[in-house]
Design an enzyme around this catalytic site. Structure first.
Site, mmCIF file in Angstrom:
data_model
loop_
_atom_site.group_PDB
_atom_site.id
_atom_site.type_symbol
_atom_site.label_atom_id
_atom_site.label_comp_id
_atom_site.label_asym_id
_atom_site.label_seq_id
_atom_site.Cartn_x
_atom_site.Cartn_y
_atom_site.Cartn_z
ATOM 1 N N HIS A 198 -7.424 -5.691 0.120
ATOM 2 C CA HIS A 198 -6.339 -4.742 0.372
ATOM 3 C C HIS A 198 -5.616 -5.153 1.648
ATOM 4 O O HIS A 198 -5.790 -4.558 2.712
ATOM 5 C CB HIS A 198 -6.879 -3.320 0.475
ATOM 6 C CG HIS A 198 -5.806 -2.282 0.418
ATOM 7 N ND1 HIS A 198 -5.093 -2.027 -0.732
ATOM 8 C CD2 HIS A 198 -5.301 -1.445 1.365
ATOM 9 C CE1 HIS A 198 -4.211 -1.070 -0.494
ATOM 10 N NE2 HIS A 198 -4.311 -0.713 0.775
ATOM 11 N N ASP A 246 -9.348 -6.136 -4.178
ATOM 12 C CA ASP A 246 -8.883 -4.903 -3.546
ATOM 13 C C ASP A 246 -9.832 -3.761 -3.876
ATOM 14 O O ASP A 246 -9.946 -3.347 -5.032
ATOM 15 C CB ASP A 246 -7.465 -4.574 -4.030
ATOM 16 C CG ASP A 246 -6.790 -3.487 -3.209
ATOM 17 O OD1 ASP A 246 -7.495 -2.592 -2.700
ATOM 18 O OD2 ASP A 246 -5.557 -3.530 -3.083
ATOM 19 N N SER A 266 0.837 -1.195 0.000
ATOM 20 C CA SER A 266 0.000 0.000 0.000
ATOM 21 C C SER A 266 0.879 1.255 0.000
ATOM 22 O O SER A 266 1.679 1.439 -0.910
ATOM 23 C CB SER A 266 -0.971 -0.051 1.183
ATOM 24 O OG SER A 266 -1.956 0.942 1.076
#
Length: 349
Positions: free
Chosen positions: A178, A141, A54
């Site tokens: 995610h 995600d 991320s």
């Protein structure tokens, strides 16, 4: 309220404020006794790499391009392309996360890389020769759009004509959200959520290290030492990189005994910092047990939450909250890393 202010306000939620208070309390509780500095180890300069998830993936590509002449590659999990935000928070929250109202343009961003490399703000493009880059993105995600992750690799693809032996790989067919995918640790793999470690039956750390360093024997349980260290001695004199006081370092027994080892720097994602998770990301992300069999030291730097500037989730700086040079060799967080790696035994400059 301006569009920029409205988007920034979404980060500054009551939950984020409470998380920030909790983060401060945890750090205060950890303040004593003082942590030691990084040890000086025997490290192989040809076996140094970076990885991140991320915001940590954004940081990993910034570090890789800034110091590619000293690194062998990067693994980018659910991140976006170099230079995407251009110092603007609204751009970071829109095109660089959701691909809205447009998807980042790899050709334009690669042009920025070339310009900065020629100016000395990044490493010369020749530093990418022989490097390996893996971009990993989950089909479930909902935080970072697939097009954004594809663009992270797309920037490198644009540079291939000038660096033809650059090895690139896209991995976007797996079903996870995610999260940092692990073999068994964390929350539901597809739904995600805090602590953003997903029990996916897929060992992303093993996949990452095999791509960077080649296959190895199957790992067992991590038997090295996860050490806390003092991050403050490596802070540049010119400013505050907005890092936590402490970070984590995993040292396999062989490396501690003086054997020459490689090193991988792993950047956590937002809300995975030491203030929220303690050592959980460092212990459960999956890198340590592979580090033992591959003779790798693992450095886990730690960001910190702040409200002025606005970064309540302890994300790495990929939009400019530490200053306009954040994604160049002059950036405060990158200068901190260069100093820390020099102390560890793997200079980046």
């Amino acid at each position: 309220m301006s569009q920029r202010a409205a988007q920034a306000a979404r980060l500054f939620t009551p939950a984020a404020r409470l998380a920030g208070v909790a983060s401060t309390l945890v750090l205060a509780a950890c303040a004593a006794p003082s942590a030691p500095p990084l040890p000086s180890l025997a490290l192989d300069p040809d076996r140094i790499a970076v990885a991140g998830v991320s915001s940590g993936a954004y940081q990993a590509t910034q570090v890789h391009l800034a110091f590619s002449d000293r690194l062998r590659g990067a693994v980018l999990v659910a991140g976006g392309p170099y230079g995407c935000a251009g110092g603007q928070l609204d751009t970071a929250l829109g095109p660089c996360m959701k691909a809205e109202p447009f998807t980042p343009d790899p050709a334009r961003l690669a042009g920025k890389v070339r310009e900065r490399a020629e100016a000395g703000d990044l490493a010369p493009l020749a530093g990418l020769a022989g490097d390996r880059v893996l971009a990993l993105h989950g089909r479930d995600d909902g935080t970072v759009a697939e097009g954004v992750s594809r663009a992270s690799l797309g920037v490198y693809e644009q540079l291939v004509p000038q660096v033809p032996d650059l090895a690139l790989r896209w991995d976007g067919a797996r079903e996870f959200g995610h999260v940092m995918p692990t073999a068994a640790s964390g929350v539901d793999c597809r739904a995600g959520g805090a602590p953003h470690l997903g029990a996916c039956g897929f060992d992303a750390a093993g996949e990452a290290l095999a791509w960077l360093y080649g296959p190895s024997a199957a790992p067992g349980v991590a038997t090295g030492e996860l050490r806390v260290f003092d991050q403050t001695p490596y802070v540049p004199a010119a400013g505050d990189p907005l890092l936590a006081d402490r970070g984590w370092l995993y040292v396999p027994a062989a490396c501690a005994a003086g054997e020459t080892c490689g090193a991988v720097v792993v950047f956590h994602g937002c809300e995975q910092d030491i203030g929220r998770l303690g050592d959980r990301f460092a212990r459960e992300s999956g890198f340590n047990r592979w580090a033992d069999v591959m003779r790798l030291v693992v450095l886990y730097p730690q960001a910190r939450s702040s409200y002025l500037p606005l970064n309540p989730k302890a994300c790495w700086d990929w939009w400019g909250y530490t200053g306009p040079d954040y994604d160049t060799r002059r950036g405060l967080q990158l200068r901190w890393l260069a100093s820390a790696m020099a102390a560890l035994g793997a200079p980046l400059e």
